[in-house]
Motif scaffolding. Structure first.
Motif, PDB file in Angstrom:
ATOM      1  N   THR A 173     -18.963  45.764   9.962  1.00 40.02           N
ATOM      2  CA  THR A 173     -18.869  45.236   8.606  1.00 40.02           C
ATOM      3  C   THR A 173     -19.391  43.806   8.582  1.00 40.02           C
ATOM      4  O   THR A 173     -19.365  43.104   9.602  1.00 40.02           O
ATOM      5  N   TYR A 174     -19.856  43.351   7.423  1.00 42.06           N
ATOM      6  CA  TYR A 174     -20.394  41.998   7.314  1.00 42.06           C
ATOM      7  C   TYR A 174     -19.377  40.926   6.900  1.00 42.06           C
ATOM      8  O   TYR A 174     -19.491  39.779   7.320  1.00 42.06           O
ATOM      9  N   PRO A 175     -18.371  41.222   6.078  1.00 42.93           N
ATOM     10  CA  PRO A 175     -17.535  40.141   5.552  1.00 42.93           C
ATOM     11  C   PRO A 175     -16.716  39.381   6.596  1.00 42.93           C
ATOM     12  O   PRO A 175     -16.110  39.963   7.491  1.00 42.93           O
ATOM     13  N   HIS A 176     -16.703  38.061   6.398  1.00 42.87           N
ATOM     14  CA  HIS A 176     -15.778  37.172   7.097  1.00 42.87           C
ATOM     15  C   HIS A 176     -14.589  36.944   6.167  1.00 42.87           C
ATOM     16  O   HIS A 176     -14.490  37.543   5.115  1.00 42.87           O
ATOM     17  N   GLY A 177     -13.690  36.054   6.553  1.00 38.71           N
ATOM     18  CA  GLY A 177     -12.600  35.774   5.639  1.00 38.71           C
ATOM     19  C   GLY A 177     -11.346  35.148   6.257  1.00 38.71           C
ATOM     20  O   GLY A 177     -10.756  34.287   5.649  1.00 38.71           O
TER      21      GLY A 177
ATOM     22  N   GLN B 224     -15.394  35.162  22.387  1.00 33.85           N
ATOM     23  CA  GLN B 224     -15.090  34.265  21.288  1.00 33.85           C
ATOM     24  C   GLN B 224     -16.069  33.095  21.218  1.00 33.85           C
ATOM     25  O   GLN B 224     -16.479  32.671  20.132  1.00 33.85           O
ATOM     26  N   SER B 225     -16.491  32.554  22.358  1.00 35.01           N
ATOM     27  CA  SER B 225     -17.386  31.393  22.355  1.00 35.01           C
ATOM     28  C   SER B 225     -18.788  31.739  21.874  1.00 35.01           C
ATOM     29  O   SER B 225     -19.520  30.858  21.404  1.00 35.01           O
ATOM     30  N   LEU B 226     -19.170  33.003  21.977  1.00 38.52           N
ATOM     31  CA  LEU B 226     -20.489  33.440  21.511  1.00 38.52           C
ATOM     32  C   LEU B 226     -20.422  34.044  20.116  1.00 38.52           C
ATOM     33  O   LEU B 226     -21.285  33.799  19.275  1.00 38.52           O
ATOM     34  N   LEU B 227     -19.392  34.832  19.871  1.00 36.38           N
ATOM     35  CA  LEU B 227     -19.283  35.581  18.626  1.00 36.38           C
ATOM     36  C   LEU B 227     -17.973  35.250  17.928  1.00 36.38           C
ATOM     37  O   LEU B 227     -17.169  36.125  17.633  1.00 36.38           O
ATOM     38  N   GLY B 228     -17.789  33.972  17.654  1.00 41.37           N
ATOM     39  CA  GLY B 228     -16.555  33.574  16.997  1.00 41.37           C
ATOM     40  C   GLY B 228     -16.705  32.305  16.194  1.00 41.37           C
ATOM     41  O   GLY B 228     -15.737  31.556  16.016  1.00 41.37           O
ATOM     42  N   VAL B 229     -17.904  32.069  15.650  1.00 46.29           N
ATOM     43  CA  VAL B 229     -18.156  30.786  14.995  1.00 46.29           C
ATOM     44  C   VAL B 229     -17.808  30.791  13.508  1.00 46.29           C
ATOM     45  O   VAL B 229     -17.907  29.767  12.850  1.00 46.29           O
ATOM     46  N   TYR B 230     -17.393  31.939  12.973  1.00 47.21           N
ATOM     47  CA  TYR B 230     -17.084  32.015  11.547  1.00 47.21           C
ATOM     48  C   TYR B 230     -15.612  32.311  11.281  1.00 47.21           C
ATOM     49  O   TYR B 230     -15.263  32.836  10.226  1.00 47.21           O
ATOM     50  N   GLY B 231     -14.759  32.012  12.243  1.00 42.61           N
ATOM     51  CA  GLY B 231     -13.334  32.206  12.037  1.00 42.61           C
ATOM     52  C   GLY B 231     -12.850  33.628  12.211  1.00 42.61           C
ATOM     53  O   GLY B 231     -11.721  33.955  11.838  1.00 42.61           O
ATOM     54  N   ASP B 232     -13.693  34.489  12.805  1.00 42.62           N
ATOM     55  CA  ASP B 232     -13.308  35.887  12.947  1.00 42.62           C
ATOM     56  C   ASP B 232     -12.218  36.109  13.988  1.00 42.62           C
ATOM     57  O   ASP B 232     -11.657  37.216  14.068  1.00 42.62           O
ATOM     58  N   ARG B 233     -11.894  35.082  14.763  1.00 43.49           N
ATOM     59  CA  ARG B 233     -10.758  35.176  15.685  1.00 43.49           C
ATOM     60  C   ARG B 233      -9.482  35.531  14.920  1.00 43.49           C
ATOM     61  O   ARG B 233      -8.572  36.170  15.464  1.00 43.49           O
ATOM     62  N   GLY B 234      -9.430  35.128  13.668  1.00 41.08           N
ATOM     63  CA  GLY B 234      -8.258  35.417  12.857  1.00 41.08           C
ATOM     64  C   GLY B 234      -7.939  36.901  12.757  1.00 41.08           C
ATOM     65  O   GLY B 234      -6.783  37.274  12.547  1.00 41.08           O
TER      66      GLY B 234
ATOM     67  N   THR C 259     -12.357  42.630   0.219  1.00 44.34           N
ATOM     68  CA  THR C 259     -12.948  41.345  -0.167  1.00 44.34           C
ATOM     69  C   THR C 259     -13.315  40.562   1.086  1.00 44.34           C
ATOM     70  O   THR C 259     -12.738  40.761   2.155  1.00 44.34           O
ATOM     71  N   GLY C 260     -14.269  39.672   0.928  1.00 44.71           N
ATOM     72  CA  GLY C 260     -14.677  38.835   2.048  1.00 44.71           C
ATOM     73  C   GLY C 260     -15.807  37.920   1.647  1.00 44.71           C
ATOM     74  O   GLY C 260     -16.198  37.852   0.473  1.00 44.71           O
ATOM     75  N   PHE C 261     -16.343  37.223   2.639  1.00 44.02           N
ATOM     76  CA  PHE C 261     -17.466  36.308   2.411  1.00 44.02           C
ATOM     77  C   PHE C 261     -18.595  36.728   3.336  1.00 44.02           C
ATOM     78  O   PHE C 261     -18.420  36.775   4.558  1.00 44.02           O
ATOM     79  N   GLU C 262     -19.744  37.073   2.771  1.00 43.16           N
ATOM     80  CA  GLU C 262     -20.889  37.473   3.591  1.00 43.16           C
ATOM     81  C   GLU C 262     -21.867  36.312   3.746  1.00 43.16           C
ATOM     82  O   GLU C 262     -22.063  35.508   2.834  1.00 43.16           O
ATOM     83  N   ASN C 263     -22.483  36.237   4.934  1.00 45.19           N
ATOM     84  CA  ASN C 263     -23.458  35.185   5.230  1.00 45.19           C
ATOM     85  C   ASN C 263     -24.380  35.713   6.326  1.00 45.19           C
ATOM     86  O   ASN C 263     -24.129  35.506   7.507  1.00 45.19           O
ATOM     87  N   HIS C 264     -25.423  36.439   5.914  1.00 46.59           N
ATOM     88  CA  HIS C 264     -26.298  37.061   6.905  1.00 46.59           C
ATOM     89  C   HIS C 264     -27.728  37.171   6.383  1.00 46.59           C
ATOM     90  O   HIS C 264     -27.950  37.449   5.211  1.00 46.59           O
TER      91      HIS C 264
ATOM     92  N   VAL D 133     -11.810  39.067   7.593  1.00 42.88           N
ATOM     93  CA  VAL D 133     -11.763  40.257   6.764  1.00 42.88           C
ATOM     94  C   VAL D 133     -10.401  40.959   6.837  1.00 42.88           C
ATOM     95  O   VAL D 133      -9.919  41.481   5.832  1.00 42.88           O
ATOM     96  N   LEU D 134      -9.734  40.951   7.992  1.00 41.92           N
ATOM     97  CA  LEU D 134      -8.450  41.639   8.101  1.00 41.92           C
ATOM     98  C   LEU D 134      -7.317  40.848   7.463  1.00 41.92           C
ATOM     99  O   LEU D 134      -6.319  41.417   7.039  1.00 41.92           O
ATOM    100  N   ALA D 135      -7.462  39.530   7.387  1.00 41.74           N
ATOM    101  CA  ALA D 135      -6.460  38.719   6.694  1.00 41.74           C
ATOM    102  C   ALA D 135      -6.507  38.996   5.191  1.00 41.74           C
ATOM    103  O   ALA D 135      -5.482  38.993   4.512  1.00 41.74           O
ATOM    104  N   ARG D 136      -7.683  39.240   4.688  1.00 41.25           N
ATOM    105  CA  ARG D 136      -7.845  39.508   3.264  1.00 41.25           C
ATOM    106  C   ARG D 136      -7.521  40.963   2.911  1.00 41.25           C
ATOM    107  O   ARG D 136      -7.249  41.260   1.743  1.00 41.25           O
ATOM    108  N   ASN D 137      -7.600  41.844   3.896  1.00 44.02           N
ATOM    109  CA  ASN D 137      -7.531  43.275   3.600  1.00 44.02           C
ATOM    110  C   ASN D 137      -6.578  43.987   4.565  1.00 44.02           C
ATOM    111  O   ASN D 137      -7.005  44.616   5.536  1.00 44.02           O
TER     112      ASN D 137
END
Length: 236
Positions: free
Chosen positions: A189-193, A10-20, A146-151, A195-199
């Motif tokens: 997959t690329y989307p944040h969100g 999480q500390s390395l790969l969790g900066v975009y809220g993907d913990r959700g 649906t989601g938000f991409e930033n890459h 992504v599982l909360a949205r879908n």
């Protein structure tokens, strides 16, 4: 049976809220009366080799390099997937699951985990904004994601990986009409969100892959309403 969800680094790969994504899976299991636990693994921790679901999220360039080194040294993610575990890898997590990816202004190439037959290189323009894709489920039905991409990386699929979805709006993997990758029980997959909360259909698909059977429906009118509003807003 207790379903174990491993949230990896999480500390390395969790900066975009993907913990959700982990919270969504946990709660969708518990609302169905199923036992579930969340194990948060940081670098230096031993990743459980017998989890049913593994999650990787988004992160920065140097974090990607560190995560690959740590995951290879630990080895249990590979063991868990070999034993039948499911992996959802988002954005940077998606990229490092491939055969190679680039980082930095000099586009230095680094070896990935080799879990997906994909490779990532810097794209001509950064993909930023809402994305809407159409996903075909295993039974042939379709569902919008649906989601938000930033890459900044653009991902190319090899012969062993199949696209997750077809892009309706947004960039996706490389601007050529597809998003994400599927190979066995691994989904990138690329989307944040998150992504599982949205879908929720995608969340349940992961759980069904992990459990090996279909789940009873879990209708939630508020989630359905939000999805309708988001899809309408993206389509304009």
């Amino acid at each position: 049976m207790t379903v174990t969800i491993a949230l990896v680094y999480q500390s390395l790969l969790g900066v975009y809220g993907d913990r959700g994504n982990s919270i969504v899976l946990l709660q969708r299991l518990r609302r169905r009366g199923l036992d579930a636990e969340l194990v948060v693994c940081e670098p230096g921790d031993t990743i459980p080799p017998d989890a049913q679901v593994y999650l990787l999220g988004g992160g920065e360039d140097l974090a990607q390099i560190s995560a690959v080194k740590a995951l290879k040294a630990d080895g249990n993610l590979f063991r868990g997937l070999d034993a039948g575990g499911v992996l959802l890898a988002v954005c940077a997590g998606f990229q490092i699951c491939g055969t190679s990816f680039t980082v930095g202004e000099n586009d230095e190439v680094h070896e990935g985990l080799g879990l997906l037959d994909v490779s990532t290189r810097r794209g001509p323009t950064r993909a930023v904004g809402e994305i809407l894709t159409e996903w075909t489920l295993p039974d042939g039905d379709t569902s919008l994601i649906t989601g938000f991409e930033n890459h900044g990386g653009y991902t190319t699929l090899g012969k062993d990986a199949k696209p997750l979805a077809r892009v309706e709006k947004g960039i996706g993997n490389d601007g050529r009409g597809f998003e994400g990758a599927v190979q066995g029980k691994i989904i990138g997959t690329y989307p944040h969100g998150p992504v599982l909360a949205r879908n929720p259909a995608l969340a349940d698909h992961l759980l069904e892959l992990a459990l090996g059977h279909e789940l009873d429906p879990l209708p939630m009118s508020s989630v359905a309403t939000l999805r309708t509003e988001r899809i309408s807003a993206i389509r304009g």
